[in-house]
Write a protein that holds these residues in place. Structure first.
Motif, mmCIF file in Angstrom:
data_model
loop_
_atom_site.group_PDB
_atom_site.id
_atom_site.type_symbol
_atom_site.label_atom_id
_atom_site.label_comp_id
_atom_site.label_asym_id
_atom_site.label_seq_id
_atom_site.Cartn_x
_atom_site.Cartn_y
_atom_site.Cartn_z
ATOM 1 N N GLY A 82 -13.265 5.196 20.732
ATOM 2 C CA GLY A 82 -14.671 5.581 20.676
ATOM 3 C C GLY A 82 -15.219 5.874 19.299
ATOM 4 O O GLY A 82 -16.423 6.113 19.144
ATOM 5 N N ARG A 83 -14.390 5.838 18.274
ATOM 6 C CA ARG A 83 -14.864 6.177 16.923
ATOM 7 C C ARG A 83 -15.348 4.953 16.146
ATOM 8 O O ARG A 83 -15.935 5.107 15.069
ATOM 9 N N LEU A 84 -15.117 3.741 16.645
ATOM 10 C CA LEU A 84 -15.495 2.532 15.909
ATOM 11 C C LEU A 84 -16.508 1.713 16.692
ATOM 12 O O LEU A 84 -16.319 1.422 17.875
ATOM 13 N N SER A 85 -17.593 1.339 15.990
ATOM 14 C CA SER A 85 -18.594 0.433 16.557
ATOM 15 C C SER A 85 -18.740 -0.762 15.632
ATOM 16 O O SER A 85 -18.754 -0.604 14.405
ATOM 17 N N ILE A 86 -18.854 -1.952 16.211
ATOM 18 C CA ILE A 86 -19.074 -3.169 15.431
ATOM 19 C C ILE A 86 -20.519 -3.627 15.658
ATOM 20 O O ILE A 86 -20.957 -3.781 16.800
ATOM 21 N N VAL A 87 -21.246 -3.836 14.574
ATOM 22 C CA VAL A 87 -22.617 -4.330 14.649
ATOM 23 C C VAL A 87 -22.613 -5.761 14.132
ATOM 24 O O VAL A 87 -22.299 -5.998 12.953
ATOM 25 N N GLU A 88 -22.933 -6.711 14.996
ATOM 26 C CA GLU A 88 -22.966 -8.110 14.580
ATOM 27 C C GLU A 88 -24.328 -8.400 13.964
ATOM 28 O O GLU A 88 -25.341 -8.502 14.659
ATOM 29 N N ALA A 89 -24.361 -8.506 12.644
ATOM 30 C CA ALA A 89 -25.631 -8.692 11.936
ATOM 31 C C ALA A 89 -25.355 -9.049 10.486
ATOM 32 O O ALA A 89 -24.244 -8.866 9.977
ATOM 33 N N ASP A 90 -26.385 -9.553 9.829
ATOM 34 C CA ASP A 90 -26.347 -9.780 8.390
ATOM 35 C C ASP A 90 -26.733 -8.470 7.721
ATOM 36 O O ASP A 90 -27.823 -7.937 7.964
ATOM 37 N N ALA A 91 -25.859 -7.930 6.899
ATOM 38 C CA ALA A 91 -26.112 -6.622 6.278
ATOM 39 C C ALA A 91 -27.394 -6.605 5.451
ATOM 40 O O ALA A 91 -28.001 -5.544 5.266
ATOM 41 N N LEU A 92 -27.828 -7.770 4.969
ATOM 42 C CA LEU A 92 -29.060 -7.826 4.187
ATOM 43 C C LEU A 92 -30.285 -7.525 5.039
ATOM 44 O O LEU A 92 -31.355 -7.204 4.506
ATOM 45 N N THR A 93 -30.148 -7.622 6.351
ATOM 46 C CA THR A 93 -31.286 -7.387 7.244
ATOM 47 C C THR A 93 -31.163 -6.077 8.015
ATOM 48 O O THR A 93 -32.015 -5.766 8.849
ATOM 49 N N VAL A 94 -30.133 -5.294 7.733
ATOM 50 C CA VAL A 94 -29.878 -4.057 8.474
ATOM 51 C C VAL A 94 -30.149 -2.841 7.587
ATOM 52 O O VAL A 94 -29.690 -2.777 6.449
ATOM 53 N N ASP A 95 -30.896 -1.887 8.138
ATOM 54 C CA ASP A 95 -31.092 -0.608 7.456
ATOM 55 C C ASP A 95 -30.021 0.348 7.971
ATOM 56 O O ASP A 95 -30.077 0.775 9.134
ATOM 57 N N PRO A 96 -29.036 0.711 7.139
ATOM 58 C CA PRO A 96 -27.953 1.572 7.626
ATOM 59 C C PRO A 96 -28.439 2.913 8.166
ATOM 60 O O PRO A 96 -27.767 3.517 9.008
ATOM 61 N N GLU A 97 -29.602 3.359 7.711
ATOM 62 C CA GLU A 97 -30.123 4.644 8.184
ATOM 63 C C GLU A 97 -30.441 4.615 9.675
ATOM 64 O O GLU A 97 -30.471 5.653 10.330
ATOM 65 N N THR A 98 -30.688 3.420 10.221
ATOM 66 C CA THR A 98 -30.994 3.308 11.648
ATOM 67 C C THR A 98 -29.731 3.299 12.512
ATOM 68 O O THR A 98 -29.819 3.415 13.728
#
Length: 300
Positions: free
Chosen positions: A108-124
């Motif tokens: 439960g401590r790891l989540s994978i986000v499938e996305a291009d990091a250039l389009t992701v705001d880490p704050e969200t």
């Protein structure tokens, strides 16, 4: 009542990065050849990934955000810290399945986000406190860094791997060949510290350059200036760095008057001006632009 939905049970054993199949075995099992187009070079030595994770500093109560986990070497190392959670952003779908064993072991401590990091705001992705720890793909390292620097106060720290030449630019001082626009923007917003270098042989496949780990934290009292104006001023100045500033800053309008206003010699060149000088230029440009509409409506 505290919501413990995303936390491991109290009796969960400490995460052991060596308990999972070796990274080379994972790569072979899933056919994970490195893609040059995505800037992929895998760091498979868990001693080195552990050193990178530890160099991020204390992680208790912090969410660690990773970019480009690949087969999961640094991901495992981050899970072995006291980080509350680890969120890994990966655009290459091949690695999503390959990381499933790590997801399961992380309880439960790891989540994978499938996305291009250039389009992701880490704050969200996670509430504060959050930190970014990543072996950045070289081909997107600079734009990613600039995006995070604009809001660096939102992070406990950034612990990032760059090719050594870029890392040298981040910490370069005025008057040096490496000093440039990236140096100014970085040092304006952050305290940057080079931690250690990694040779090409540490990676699979080996890159043609050395790599460097850099630790960045928000500057406590950055020089006052607007981001967009600072970008314009430094882009103009270093876009023609061999020329005197009275020439390179012409696009900003009446460059000589602007330079005299902030006490910089018109004959100076960009690499001779420190961060405070560029911030003063940005403030002067902003003041001029703010005053322009009022002047437009003045009666003749």
């Amino acid at each position: 009542m505290t919501d413990t939905t995303d936390l491991p049970p109290p009796s969960a054993p400490r995460f052991d990065p060596h308990a999972l199949p070796p990274l080379r075995e994972v790569i072979a099992r899933f056919g994970l050849d490195a893609k040059k187009s995505l800037g992929q070079n895998f760091l498979l030595d868990l001693n080195l990934t552990g050193r990178i994770a530890r160099s991020a500093g204390p992680m208790a109560s912090v969410t660690a955000i990773e970019v480009g986990p690949g087969p999961g070497g640094l991901t495992r190392a981050l899970l072995a810290t006291d980080a509350t959670r680890v969120i890994a952003i990966e655009r290459d779908r091949r690695f999503i399945e390959a990381l499933q064993d790590v997801v399961d072991a992380a309880q439960g401590r790891l989540s994978i986000v499938e996305a291009d990091a250039l389009t992701v705001d880490p704050e969200t992705l996670a509430p504060a406190p959050r930190a970014i720890v990543a072996n950045l793909p070289y081909n997107v390292a600079t734009p990613l860094l600039l995006g995070w620097l604009a809001r660096i106060e939102a992070y406990v720290s950034l612990t990032l791997m760059f090719q050594k030449e870029v890392a040298d630019r981040l910490v370069a001082q005025p008057g040096s060949k490496a000093y440039g626009r990236l140096s100014v923007i970085t040092q304006w917003r952050a305290d940057a510290r080079v931690l250690f270098n990694l040779p090409p042989r540490a990676f699979t496949p080996p890159p043609k350059v050395d790599s460097t780990i850099v630790h960045l934290t928000a500057r406590a009292a950055p020089e006052a200036a607007e981001w967009r104006v600072m970008e314009r001023v430094t882009a103009a100045a270093f876009g023609q760095r061999r020329k005197m500033l009275r020439q390179s800053l012409k696009s900003l309008g009446n460059a000589e008057a602007l330079l005299e206003e902030v006490g910089i010699a018109p004959t100076a060149r960009a690499e001779e001006v420190d961060v405070a000088g560029f911030a003063a230029l940005a403030r002067a440009v902003q003041a001029r632009e703010d005053a322009a509409p009022a002047q437009t409506h003045q009666a003749p």
